[in-house]
Design an enzyme around this catalytic site. Structure first.
Site, PDB file in Angstrom:
ATOM      1  N   LYS A 107      31.772  39.602  35.932  1.00  0.00           N
ATOM      2  CA  LYS A 107      31.949  38.975  34.616  1.00  0.00           C
ATOM      3  C   LYS A 107      30.728  39.174  33.747  1.00  0.00           C
ATOM      4  O   LYS A 107      30.825  39.365  32.545  1.00  0.00           O
ATOM      5  CB  LYS A 107      32.225  37.467  34.780  1.00  0.00           C
ATOM      6  CG  LYS A 107      33.533  37.156  35.471  1.00  0.00           C
ATOM      7  CD  LYS A 107      34.682  37.080  34.476  1.00  0.00           C
ATOM      8  CE  LYS A 107      36.054  37.208  35.105  1.00  0.00           C
ATOM      9  NZ  LYS A 107      36.325  36.216  36.142  1.00  0.00           N
ATOM     10  N   LYS A 144      42.633  46.805  41.664  1.00  0.00           N
ATOM     11  CA  LYS A 144      43.834  45.984  41.725  1.00  0.00           C
ATOM     12  C   LYS A 144      44.512  45.926  40.359  1.00  0.00           C
ATOM     13  O   LYS A 144      43.901  46.216  39.332  1.00  0.00           O
ATOM     14  CB  LYS A 144      43.467  44.574  42.186  1.00  0.00           C
ATOM     15  CG  LYS A 144      42.484  43.896  41.262  1.00  0.00           C
ATOM     16  CD  LYS A 144      42.397  42.400  41.502  1.00  0.00           C
ATOM     17  CE  LYS A 144      41.539  41.759  40.423  1.00  0.00           C
ATOM     18  NZ  LYS A 144      41.738  40.383  40.146  1.00  0.00           N
ATOM     19  N   LYS A 188      45.224  42.417  34.194  1.00  0.00           N
ATOM     20  CA  LYS A 188      45.627  42.337  32.796  1.00  0.00           C
ATOM     21  C   LYS A 188      44.778  43.254  31.943  1.00  0.00           C
ATOM     22  O   LYS A 188      45.268  43.931  31.040  1.00  0.00           O
ATOM     23  CB  LYS A 188      45.451  40.898  32.306  1.00  0.00           C
ATOM     24  CG  LYS A 188      46.378  39.932  33.003  1.00  0.00           C
ATOM     25  CD  LYS A 188      45.876  38.494  32.904  1.00  0.00           C
ATOM     26  CE  LYS A 188      46.640  37.617  33.893  1.00  0.00           C
ATOM     27  NZ  LYS A 188      46.047  36.302  34.073  1.00  0.00           N
TER      28      LYS A 188
END
Ligand code: TRP
Length: 330
Positions: A117, A197, A200
């Protein structure tokens, strides 16, 4: 009566649920809600969602969207409690604060999710982000849940949860279980387009409300080869495509394609059409159920109200015990 074991899981309201969420977490949650020995709470974790950049104007409707996706997917208010985290925000945050006082900052700074992040949003490295796993531990432990249906990517967070439980128990007396994850047969759902993976942010197309045409369009974009060769590739989009065949059409079908690759060759057009239809077949009843709840907003409000009330009653009990054990009883 013996207390049923609790199950807690959550999803951030940062967009529509996609196939990765569905196969990785929601299906596990559905399996567990059907077990009579378990008491399940499923949550939209809106307090976690605000640790990364978001739009205040659309956030509330985004929360509602995930609730509808949950209900559509088959999380059943007759069998599980469905709630929004901020409805028990005071409780979760209080416990998270206590946990923060017994856990090392350096461990949190080392977590892969935190580092990711930080790279993704270098101008948005806030305290909430560092605190994310501590709040997640509080989400789970405030209900003393030993079992958490989540995808593989959440394992480091669950490890923090176990460490916190252990530390608390050793400092203040046996209080919390050390939760284990509950995994579906697809704990890691690959991205359709190649790396990592499904997520979004990669625009990984297929969401729970995708139409057949949209699913076809998403699959059409998956890069393919000539369909024929001596050896099936070990990784990459073809492997991922066959993972989806396996998940939606079964193991045998996937093996057939592998075999064909080495003999007659795969016709990707046909494979993709067939796969799109198989995916759509699974999504169609979800979309119908979702539509029902979309058309009955009062019913949804009541579900969330009941869920929050139930959660609050347990959370208050746990907090009382924790304050007492930590020497904070009034
Ligand atoms: N970190 C989880 C995710 O990104 C969301 C989450 C927050 C969660 N609190 C939780 C999941 C508690 C399970 C249990 O998917």
């Amino acid at each position: 009566m013996e207390q049923k074991k609790r199950v807690f899981s959550g999803t951030r309201p940062t967009g529509r649920l996609h196939l990765g969420n569905y196969l990785g977490m929601v299906k596990g949650a559905i399996e567990l809600q059907n077990r009579p020995d378990l008491d399940c709470l499923y949550c939209v974790v809106d307090l976690h969602g605000i640790t990364t950049p978001y739009d205040t104007k659309t956030y509330a409707s985004g929360i509602r969207t995930v609730v509808l996706d949950y209900l559509g997917a088959g999380l059943d208010p007759q069998k599980a409690h469905i709630l929004v985290q901020s409805a028990v925000g005071a409780q979760h945050l209080e416990l998270a604060y206590y946990f923060g006082t017994i856990y090392q900052v350096s461990r949190l700074e080392d977590l892969p999710t935190y580092k990711e992040k930080k790279t993704q949003h270098p101008d948005y490295v806030n305290m909430g982000l560092l605190y994310y796993p501590v709040l997640m531990a509080a989400d789970i432990l405030i209900y003393k849940s030993p079992l958490v249906p989540i995808g593989q990517d959440q394992e480091p967070h669950l490890e923090v949860t176990r460490e916190i439980a252990r530390k608390f128990n050793s400092m203040f007396g046996e209080t919390f279980p050390e939760p284990q994850s509950f995994k579906t047969n697809a704990p890691i759902v690959p991205s359709l387009y190649g790396e990592g993976k499904m997520s979004k942010s990669k625009g990984d197309g297929i969401i729970l409300t995708s139409s057949l045409e949209e699913i076809k369009a998403a699959l059409a974009k998956v890069p393919t080869d000539s369909g024929k060769g001596e050896k099936f590739p070990a990784e990459g989009p073809l492997v991922n495509l066959l993972t989806f065949v396996e998940l939606f059409e079964g193991h045998d079908r996937a093996m057939q394609y592998r075999e064909r690759y080495k003999t007659t060759g795969i016709k990707y057009g046909e494979l993709k059409t067939e796969l799109a239809e198989a995916i759509y077949k699974e999504l169609q009843p979800i979309q119908e159920r979702r539509k029902y709840f979309e058309d009955h907003p009062q019913e949804v409000n009541q579900i969330l109200k009941d869920g929050a009330e139930y959660a609050r009653s347990i959370a208050d009990e746990t907090l009382k015990e924790v304050r007492q054990k930590m020497g904070l009883a009034r």
